[in-house]
Design an enzyme around this catalytic site. Structure first.
Site, PDB file in Angstrom:
ATOM      1  N   GLU A  86       0.819  -1.220   0.000  1.00 35.23           N
ATOM      2  CA  GLU A  86       0.000   0.000   0.000  1.00 35.23           C
ATOM      3  C   GLU A  86       0.849   1.265   0.000  1.00 35.23           C
ATOM      4  O   GLU A  86       0.568   2.217  -0.725  1.00 35.23           O
ATOM      5  CB  GLU A  86      -0.972   0.019   1.182  1.00 35.23           C
ATOM      6  CG  GLU A  86      -2.197  -0.862   0.988  1.00 35.23           C
ATOM      7  CD  GLU A  86      -1.956  -2.314   1.373  1.00 35.23           C
ATOM      8  OE1 GLU A  86      -0.851  -2.633   1.850  1.00 35.23           O
ATOM      9  OE2 GLU A  86      -2.887  -3.128   1.202  1.00 35.23           O
TER      10      GLU A  86
ATOM     11  N   HIS B 215     -10.278  -4.541  10.438  1.00 38.65           N
ATOM     12  CA  HIS B 215     -10.963  -4.341   9.161  1.00 38.65           C
ATOM     13  C   HIS B 215     -12.232  -3.501   9.298  1.00 38.65           C
ATOM     14  O   HIS B 215     -13.028  -3.449   8.375  1.00 38.65           O
ATOM     15  CB  HIS B 215     -11.342  -5.694   8.537  1.00 38.65           C
ATOM     16  CG  HIS B 215     -10.191  -6.397   7.905  1.00 38.65           C
ATOM     17  ND1 HIS B 215      -9.161  -6.929   8.628  1.00 38.65           N
ATOM     18  CD2 HIS B 215      -9.905  -6.660   6.605  1.00 38.65           C
ATOM     19  CE1 HIS B 215      -8.291  -7.501   7.812  1.00 38.65           C
ATOM     20  NE2 HIS B 215      -8.705  -7.341   6.572  1.00 38.65           N
TER      21      HIS B 215
END
Lengths: 365, 326
Positions: free
Chosen positions: B60, B129
């Site tokens: 990322e 998450h």
């Protein structure tokens, strides 16, 4: 090349009396260029001491051969991105000493309008993309510049500098991997001066620098970063390989920093001995090395050397005078360039500015 | 108008913009061969090829930075994060890179990039998450942030974000991807900085954004059964922020509740409450109330998760509180 230095001819055209294929003029140009960098940094040091320059200021003294030798052979439309020890790299890519010094002074004629300072010199019109302050942060950006070149089908290349400490950042590893996957036209250059701030590379790595790119299938090279002639020829050839589609390369350029990490750091400090620094300065100064080779070959006279040095000092004194006479940024511009597009709907600034403007009948709500 | 899912509306926006501008490309994890982790980019690899629809390694920080670099060179990347949770790895490139580049360079280097993906909780995905990432982005000057809650806004706001010359984060909702709604055909662009009154009431203002508009509407429905009519103001864009719309609804109802999916500390509601008390103090008949996620990492167990998430019941209670109905 900026600073009046002409690009050396391609290999194979040595004129009489040259060294390693460089003509007398080419060597004089490289010497003059490195002297300019040295004097520029000394002038910055002086200006810092009297408070004209603030904040962090990282000098490149000792590492000048890489600016001349790696950036020198590039085309003007090639791109350079680097970290925060970048003053001389900016000049090598075409930012004038005046614009660089004015930026250090925080003035409006600085190459970043006084908004960036020592660590954030920018001028994309000459292919210089900064000037980045987070160790390793510029490496993915460099990959992105190279990505854009490839996306557009261009034949430019990107030269991405970093210090030796940056190779321990995830950003470095991730960028190497992506560059390899996509075969980006980029050369990663580690200016390996042996220390990340005050930590020796050997204390934070059990492998050699040159091994760091192998896991990604990227060819590695080591060059003597104090030998400007070696650097120039090496990068000249490598740039053409990468331009020709050879994909990314990794270069370990061995160099040494003659000053502290920044202006607030003593030259030797607790992490390296004065003796070590002195011996490096005596034996590995890139300017002295070239000077002596030229003297020995009868290609340089003391008078010529003096003339180059006088010229460099003159340019840097002029740069400092220019910087000092340049205005400070207009306070009215504080909010300029936060956003490229400020529409007439909604507030972008939440500190009361837009509210005040709206109350005064202006846009900004 | 065509009825379509939020997912397909996002897809339509990308097609609309990629068809008209070759400098737009999509890069992220699983966006190409897999058609997107949530199938938002379905069919795009086939349509544009691997030059413009690119599978990234799970890096990322690296690929966000690569996209920022490409934007510095004038391309217009759409950088997809599988979820914004993962973009926390990339925040250096977002905040130190994208957000500050134009300013540091004195206007020489704009960064016309879109960061997009889902934010907030889905169902039992647990702590790492399930978090709302809006404030990480909205906090930084230089970043714009939109949070579409309906398919029409998803298409219009994503298109506007792609055309914008600044870094724009487009935060979607995992639980929104299957939501259906009417979406304007043809070119559809919703300007940044314009809120939308999703329900007009008059007794109390529920101000919110993104996925939470559906919770707000549900709460408004319940309140209506008791004869209380709520405004539901969907901010749609958090930066720029449509302050006029906020002040207008508060002027009408004199009572405001901010509903958001994120944590309370320094949340979007804190900013909006501050604004209201600064600029509409005399309009208020009650302190501004806030409904947020419980101030805990998201638990896994279904019952605890339900407790932690902001729901319609909490919104109804907050509305009754500002109406002094106990």
């Amino acid at each position: 090349m900026p600073g009046g230095v002409g690009a050396p001819e391609a290999e194979g055209s040595p004129d009489e009396g040259g060294i390693a294929g460089f003509s007398r003029e080419e060597m004089h140009a490289l010497l003059a260029e490195m002297l300019l960098y040295r004097r520029f940094e000394e002038k910055a040091e002086e200006a810092y001491a009297i408070g004209k320059i603030g904040g962090f200021c990282h000098l490149h003294i000792g590492q000048e051969a890489l600016s001349a030798g790696a950036i020198g052979p590039l085309r003007s439309d090639d791109q350079v991105i680097t970290a925060y020890r970048e003053h001389t790299q900016a000049i090598a890519k075409g930012i004038s000493p005046r614009a660089a010094m004015a930026e250090l002074f925080g003035r409006v004629d600085g190459c970043s309008g006084g908004r960036g300072g020592s660590m954030h010199l920018f001028d994309p019109s000459v292919g210089f993309y900064g000037g980045h302050g987070i160790v390793g942060g510029q490496i993915p950006l460099g990959a992105g510049l190279a990505w854009a070149i490839r996306y557009r089908g261009g034949d430019q290349i990107c030269l991405c500098f970093m210090g030796d400490a940056a190779v321990n950042q995830g950003a470095f590893l991730e960028s190497l991997n992506m560059s390899a996957i996509w075969q980006l036209p980029i050369i990663y250059v580690v200016e390996n001066n042996g220390y990340g701030m005050g930590t020796a590379f050997s204390r934070v790595s059990v492998t050699e620098m040159e091994s760091r790119s192998g896991a990604y299938g990227i060819p590695a090279h080591t060059v003597d970063g104090q030998d400007v002639l070696e650097c120039y020829r090496f990068f000249e050839a490598l740039a053409e390989e990468v331009r020709g589609g050879d994909g990314p390369h990794f270069v370990n350029a061995v160099t040494y920093r003659f000053r502290g990490h920044s202006m607030s750091d003593p030259v030797s400090g607790t992490y390296r001995s004065r003796k070590e620094v002195e011996s490096q300065k005596r034996e590995r100064d890139p300017i002295s090395l070239l000077r002596d080779r030229m003297f020995e070959a009868g290609l340089l006279t003391p008078e010529e050397l003096q003339a180059h040095d006088d010229r460099a000092r003159e340019l840097c004194a002029d740069a400092a005078d220019f910087a000092d006479s340049s205005p400070t940024p207009d306070p009215a511009t504080l909010y300029d360039h936060v956003y490229a597009e400020v529409g007439d709907r909604g507030r972008l600034f939440l500190d009361g500015r837009d509210a005040a403007r709206a109350a005064a009948g202006g846009a900004g709500r | 108008m065509t009825e379509m899912t939020y997912r397909d509306a996002l897809n339509a926006a990308m097609l609309q913009e990629m068809d008209r501008d070759d400098s737009v490309f999509l890069l992220g994890e699983e966006v190409a061969e897999y058609d997107g982790a949530y199938k938002v980019s379905r069919g795009m690899l086939e349509r544009y090829g691997e030059r413009r629809v690119v599978d990234a390694p799970i890096s990322e920080l690296g690929f966000a930075g690569l996209c920022v670099g490409a934007a510095m060179a004038g391309l217009r990347p759409i950088c997809e994060f599988m979820t914004f949770n993962f973009s926390i790895l990339a925040l250096d490139q977002v905040i130190n890179g994208a957000a500050k580049m134009l300013y540091m360079s004195n206007g020489q280097i704009p960064v016309p990039i879109v960061f997009r993906g889902p934010t907030g909780a889905a169902l039992q995905l647990s702590a790492q998450h399930s978090q709302a990432c809006e404030v990480y982005y909205a906090h930084a000057p230089g970043v714009k942030l939109v949070v579409p809650g309906t398919p029409a806004d998803a298409k219009g706001l994503l298109a506007a974000a792609i055309r914008d010359d600044d870094p724009v984060a487009v935060m979607e909702g995992e639980l929104l991807y299957n939501v259906r709604g009417e979406v304007p055909d043809g070119e559809h662009v919703v300007p940044l900085g314009v809120a939308d009154l999703k329900r007009s009431g008059g007794d109390v203002s529920i101000i919110t954004h993104g996925k939470m508009i559906h919770v707000a509407l549900q709460a408004a429905g319940q309140l209506a059964q008791d004869g209380i009519e709520a405004d539901v103001l969907d901010l749609r864009s958090l930066r720029p922020l449509d302050v006029d719309a906020i002040l207008a609804t508060v002027a009408r109802t004199n009572r405001a509740v901010y509903l958001e999916e994120g944590w309370p500390f320094a949340g979007v509601g804190a900013q909006v409450a501050s604004l209201i008390q600064q600029e509409a103090f005399d309009d208020l008949d009650a302190p501004v109330a806030r409904v947020t996620q419980a101030d805990v990492p998201m638990p896994y167990a279904k019952n605890l998760e339900q407790l932690a998430k902001p729901g319609a019941k909490a919104v109804v209670e907050a509305c009754r509180r500002v109406l002094y109905l106990g």
